[in-house]
Write a protein that holds these residues in place. Sequence first.
Motif, PDB file in Angstrom:
ATOM      1  N   PHE A 186     -13.119  -2.525  -9.637  1.00  0.00           N
ATOM      2  CA  PHE A 186     -12.896  -2.642  -8.688  1.00  0.00           C
ATOM      3  C   PHE A 186     -11.803  -3.887  -7.726  1.00  0.00           C
ATOM      4  CE2 PHE A 186     -14.503  -5.081  -4.872  1.00  0.00           C
ATOM      5  CZ  PHE A 186     -14.676  -4.170  -3.626  1.00  0.00           C
ATOM      6  N   CYS A 187     -11.979  -5.441  -8.005  1.00  0.00           N
ATOM      7  CA  CYS A 187     -11.248  -6.308  -7.996  1.00  0.00           C
ATOM      8  C   CYS A 187      -9.883  -5.690  -8.139  1.00  0.00           C
ATOM      9  CB  CYS A 187     -11.857  -7.289  -9.183  1.00  0.00           C
ATOM     10  SG  CYS A 187     -13.276  -7.970  -8.848  1.00  0.00           S
ATOM     11  N   ALA A 188      -9.263  -5.211  -9.255  1.00  0.00           N
ATOM     12  CA  ALA A 188      -7.889  -4.325  -9.531  1.00  0.00           C
ATOM     13  C   ALA A 188      -7.467  -3.684  -8.070  1.00  0.00           C
ATOM     14  CB  ALA A 188      -7.888  -3.741 -11.458  1.00  0.00           C
ATOM     15  N   ALA A 189      -8.914  -2.712  -8.256  1.00  0.00           N
ATOM     16  CA  ALA A 189      -8.230  -1.714  -7.474  1.00  0.00           C
ATOM     17  C   ALA A 189      -7.802  -2.562  -6.285  1.00  0.00           C
ATOM     18  CB  ALA A 189      -9.063  -0.618  -7.229  1.00  0.00           C
ATOM     19  N   VAL A 190      -8.725  -3.265  -5.324  1.00  0.00           N
ATOM     20  CA  VAL A 190      -8.288  -4.315  -4.359  1.00  0.00           C
ATOM     21  C   VAL A 190      -6.786  -4.862  -4.376  1.00  0.00           C
ATOM     22  CG1 VAL A 190      -8.581  -5.687  -2.762  1.00  0.00           C
ATOM     23  CG2 VAL A 190     -10.677  -4.381  -4.146  1.00  0.00           C
ATOM     24  N   GLN A 191      -6.493  -6.099  -5.722  1.00  0.00           N
ATOM     25  CA  GLN A 191      -5.239  -6.365  -5.982  1.00  0.00           C
ATOM     26  C   GLN A 191      -3.863  -5.239  -5.365  1.00  0.00           C
ATOM     27  OE1 GLN A 191      -5.738  -8.616  -8.776  1.00  0.00           O
ATOM     28  NE2 GLN A 191      -7.539  -9.436  -8.314  1.00  0.00           N
ATOM     29  N   LEU A 192      -4.554  -3.772  -5.943  1.00  0.00           N
ATOM     30  CA  LEU A 192      -3.684  -2.759  -6.703  1.00  0.00           C
ATOM     31  C   LEU A 192      -3.083  -1.901  -4.675  1.00  0.00           C
ATOM     32  CD1 LEU A 192      -1.931  -1.211  -8.020  1.00  0.00           C
ATOM     33  CD2 LEU A 192      -3.462   0.314  -8.877  1.00  0.00           C
ATOM     34  N   SER A 193      -4.163  -1.980  -4.601  1.00  0.00           N
ATOM     35  CA  SER A 193      -4.132  -2.006  -3.197  1.00  0.00           C
ATOM     36  C   SER A 193      -2.932  -2.723  -2.090  1.00  0.00           C
ATOM     37  CB  SER A 193      -5.378  -1.431  -2.793  1.00  0.00           C
ATOM     38  OG  SER A 193      -5.889  -0.112  -2.821  1.00  0.00           O
ATOM     39  N   ILE A 194      -3.484  -3.987  -1.976  1.00  0.00           N
ATOM     40  CA  ILE A 194      -2.853  -4.689  -1.630  1.00  0.00           C
ATOM     41  C   ILE A 194      -0.957  -5.513  -1.667  1.00  0.00           C
ATOM     42  CG2 ILE A 194      -2.552  -7.322  -1.083  1.00  0.00           C
ATOM     43  CD1 ILE A 194      -5.587  -7.483  -1.049  1.00  0.00           C
ATOM     44  N   PHE A 195      -1.490  -5.426  -3.367  1.00  0.00           N
ATOM     45  CA  PHE A 195       0.273  -5.544  -3.736  1.00  0.00           C
ATOM     46  C   PHE A 195       0.775  -4.398  -3.666  1.00  0.00           C
ATOM     47  CE2 PHE A 195      -2.561  -9.657  -5.380  1.00  0.00           C
ATOM     48  CZ  PHE A 195      -0.798  -9.879  -5.167  1.00  0.00           C
ATOM     49  N   GLY A 196      -0.143  -3.168  -4.078  1.00  0.00           N
ATOM     50  CA  GLY A 196       1.468  -1.608  -3.982  1.00  0.00           C
ATOM     51  C   GLY A 196       1.679  -1.278  -2.223  1.00  0.00           C
ATOM     52  N   THR A 197       1.079  -2.185  -2.071  1.00  0.00           N
ATOM     53  CA  THR A 197       1.638  -1.750   0.195  1.00  0.00           C
ATOM     54  C   THR A 197       2.749  -2.799   0.327  1.00  0.00           C
ATOM     55  OG1 THR A 197      -0.788  -1.555   0.429  1.00  0.00           O
ATOM     56  CG2 THR A 197       0.421  -1.905   2.389  1.00  0.00           C
ATOM     57  N   ALA A 198       2.388  -4.047  -0.360  1.00  0.00           N
ATOM     58  CA  ALA A 198       3.352  -5.234   0.125  1.00  0.00           C
ATOM     59  C   ALA A 198       4.469  -4.749  -0.617  1.00  0.00           C
ATOM     60  CB  ALA A 198       3.296  -6.292  -0.337  1.00  0.00           C
ATOM     61  N   THR A 199       4.513  -4.099  -2.019  1.00  0.00           N
ATOM     62  CA  THR A 199       6.108  -3.369  -2.734  1.00  0.00           C
ATOM     63  C   THR A 199       6.596  -2.234  -1.466  1.00  0.00           C
ATOM     64  OG1 THR A 199       4.986  -4.120  -4.388  1.00  0.00           O
ATOM     65  CG2 THR A 199       6.695  -3.009  -5.430  1.00  0.00           C
ATOM     66  N   VAL A 200       5.509  -1.480  -1.033  1.00  0.00           N
ATOM     67  CA  VAL A 200       6.405  -0.223  -0.234  1.00  0.00           C
ATOM     68  C   VAL A 200       6.948  -0.531   0.779  1.00  0.00           C
ATOM     69  CG1 VAL A 200       6.249   2.350   0.112  1.00  0.00           C
ATOM     70  CG2 VAL A 200       5.238   1.745  -1.624  1.00  0.00           C
ATOM     71  N   ALA A 201       6.182  -1.329   1.571  1.00  0.00           N
ATOM     72  CA  ALA A 201       6.806  -1.937   2.642  1.00  0.00           C
ATOM     73  C   ALA A 201       8.331  -2.999   2.429  1.00  0.00           C
ATOM     74  CB  ALA A 201       5.469  -3.093   3.230  1.00  0.00           C
ATOM     75  N   LEU A 202       8.065  -4.242   1.532  1.00  0.00           N
ATOM     76  CA  LEU A 202       9.000  -4.528   1.722  1.00  0.00           C
ATOM     77  C   LEU A 202      10.985  -3.682   1.165  1.00  0.00           C
ATOM     78  CD1 LEU A 202       7.634  -7.646  -0.522  1.00  0.00           C
ATOM     79  CD2 LEU A 202       8.889  -7.495   1.700  1.00  0.00           C
ATOM     80  N   PHE A 203      10.242  -2.810   0.162  1.00  0.00           N
ATOM     81  CA  PHE A 203      10.976  -2.359  -0.031  1.00  0.00           C
ATOM     82  C   PHE A 203      11.596  -0.983   1.286  1.00  0.00           C
ATOM     83  CE2 PHE A 203      12.268   2.169  -1.424  1.00  0.00           C
ATOM     84  CZ  PHE A 203      13.446   2.461  -1.570  1.00  0.00           C
ATOM     85  N   MET A 204      10.815  -0.856   2.088  1.00  0.00           N
ATOM     86  CA  MET A 204      11.414  -0.288   3.224  1.00  0.00           C
ATOM     87  C   MET A 204      11.288  -0.862   3.658  1.00  0.00           C
ATOM     88  SD  MET A 204      10.460   2.633   2.677  1.00  0.00           S
ATOM     89  CE  MET A 204      10.995   3.423   4.632  1.00  0.00           C
ATOM     90  N   ILE A 205      11.725  -1.925   4.316  1.00  0.00           N
ATOM     91  CA  ILE A 205      12.664  -3.045   4.858  1.00  0.00           C
ATOM     92  C   ILE A 205      13.842  -3.647   4.302  1.00  0.00           C
ATOM     93  CG2 ILE A 205      12.682  -5.379   5.846  1.00  0.00           C
ATOM     94  CD1 ILE A 205       9.481  -5.359   5.536  1.00  0.00           C
ATOM     95  N   SER A 206      14.160  -3.222   3.507  1.00  0.00           N
ATOM     96  CA  SER A 206      15.113  -4.083   2.313  1.00  0.00           C
ATOM     97  C   SER A 206      16.302  -2.743   2.434  1.00  0.00           C
ATOM     98  CB  SER A 206      14.974  -4.234   0.966  1.00  0.00           C
ATOM     99  OG  SER A 206      14.579  -3.515   0.511  1.00  0.00           O
TER     100      SER A 206
END
Length: 672
Positions: free
Chosen positions: A396-416
Amino acid sequence: MAGSRLPRQLFLQGVAAVFMFAFASLYMQIPGLYGPEGILPARRTLRPQGKGRWPQLWETPTLLWETPLLGLDTAQGLELLSLLGTLLALGALLLHQLRHLLVYLLLWAAYLSAYQVGQVFLYFQWDSLLLETGFLALLVAPLRLPPRHKQAQGRLAGVLPHEDLPFWLVRWLLFRLMFASGVVKLTSRCPAWWGLTALTYHFETQCLPTPASWFAHHLPVWLHKLGVVATFLIEIAVPPLFFAPVRRLRLAAFYSQVLLQVLIIVTGNYNFFNLLTLVLTTALLDDAHLAAEPGNSRRKKTPTSWPKALLALLALLLELAVYGLLAYGVVHCFGLEVDWEQHTVHSKTTFTFHQFSQWLKMVTLPTMWLGAASLAWELLTALWRWTQVRGWLQKFCAAVQLSIFGTATVALFMISLVPYSYMEPSTHGRLWTGAHRLFGTVEHLQLAHSYGLFRRMTGLGGRPEVVLEGSYDGHHWTMWFAALGPHTHSPWFTSLVLRLLQGKEPVIRLIQNHTPRYPFHKQPPTYVRAQRYKYRFSKPGEQGQWWRRQWVEEFFPSVSLGDPTLDTLLGQFGLQDKSPPRARSSSSTLAQALHWMRKQLSPLEAPALLWGLLGTVGAIRVMQALLGPQSSPRAKGEKHRLAPPEDSVATSKQTSPARDVSSGSQTPRRKK
């Protein structure tokens, strides 16, 4: 990809080192640049607009809004941030425990705060690159540091599924930086780049040449032209290999980038730009290449299955095909011909601007899709690692972290993608509107930038140099300072003349730290003027001098305090100080501490401080290596007894289909 634990640590250490140099060098220049008697006082940039605290902080994100609460003015707050940033970065460079997300968040916030008041002196591409890299570093840095004994167990211990996602953004940033830097050289239509003659001028006309620049400048012209061809190859053709599925191709791309940056460092001074670019190249490495897995050499000798042998053969064929394609493309696009009689290589550009524009229009969008495909693979790999996590709470903890960092990574890619597409207008116009809106929302946070190094080659007719002169009587002039650039394009130059006429010591220290060597240390000059010269390297055989110069024109008229010309320029550029600075409060303990620290460090020149920090880091590293824990024979024996047998290693390899492309975050399965 193989594991990236060691490359991530190298990246975090490298970012800390760059922050340390950036903050330390900024600290030494604050009084002369941003103090109340500096060239561009920082207090002018932070004027409350009657907005609330949080809207004001969001619009101009800087911690310096809070300095009055500490009894400090803006310049003192900037000094405090620079000192804390230097110490934090030094700690993160030396201590593994300080390579934490919170530390890198503070470093990024401190430099962003300085950037907001730094004005023209912090508007260089290396400042933008440091801010973007610093934000990625806080995502790469771990939230929780694993214990030392778990780190020593190898890549399978203490690694979370999401950890490689932010590090992929570092590779994407390196791609954007290098590819755009190569493309803009040709889209600018600069005749020096198109004629392959840029390096015949570059070493002489760059901002801060090194002694090696003189020797590089006098190399044969054909070698200069070949160097330009190599630059285009490394900056345009090689960057797509950053995402190659074949590991040796990525390593070849790594070493080509390192070669280019080292050559630039040897022949020119561009602050921490090239050092930071070298730090970004760590995203192309893996643990296996950095000898993080000592058992690799032994396992390579074991027989492999025929599918793996077939994949290895296909990888080798693909590698040879890529090298052959690159060689053919270089020879075809630049008409390379070897002249065996004269021992030279002839080269010329064989394509037109229209052809290059059409090619760029054709490849810009596919490079975005290439990045998206590579990111998708990283996301799938991270998801597969998450399925290997044991225990419902850990899962569960790994899923929460993966969701947060995965979303941040995709968002930064889109911004760039928005600043990346600036180099091709039609692609920029077709970009998804959601990416534009997202970029516009966070643009002031400096999370993504467009880059383009050496877009145009300046000074083709000689190096333009501005020489400042001072006089007491208006007839006998003394030269003491040289600067590059026209004052009409650099309003700060007029403020510099004013401060020199006023004899302001903080500004004088920017020119000559050892005051007795300053020609006007006893009394400020009555008049100041500036002349424009063209400088050229001396020719081989001219003993005792590096440069030759020729007078061109008067650059800045002779002025004195109260001169109408000077007052008009100050008013035109908005440099007249209508609100005099408030007297500094000496009752604040923090202000007194900052004043004492400045007094202790003021005799030092900035290079001495930076070399001192570098020497300190080296000495502490040596001490850590000498005093570090030594493994005893008994411990070594226990390690060998705990190591799995060779057949179990091979079996685990065959039962883990994504083992070669992950960083090994999964927990090893128990034997049944």
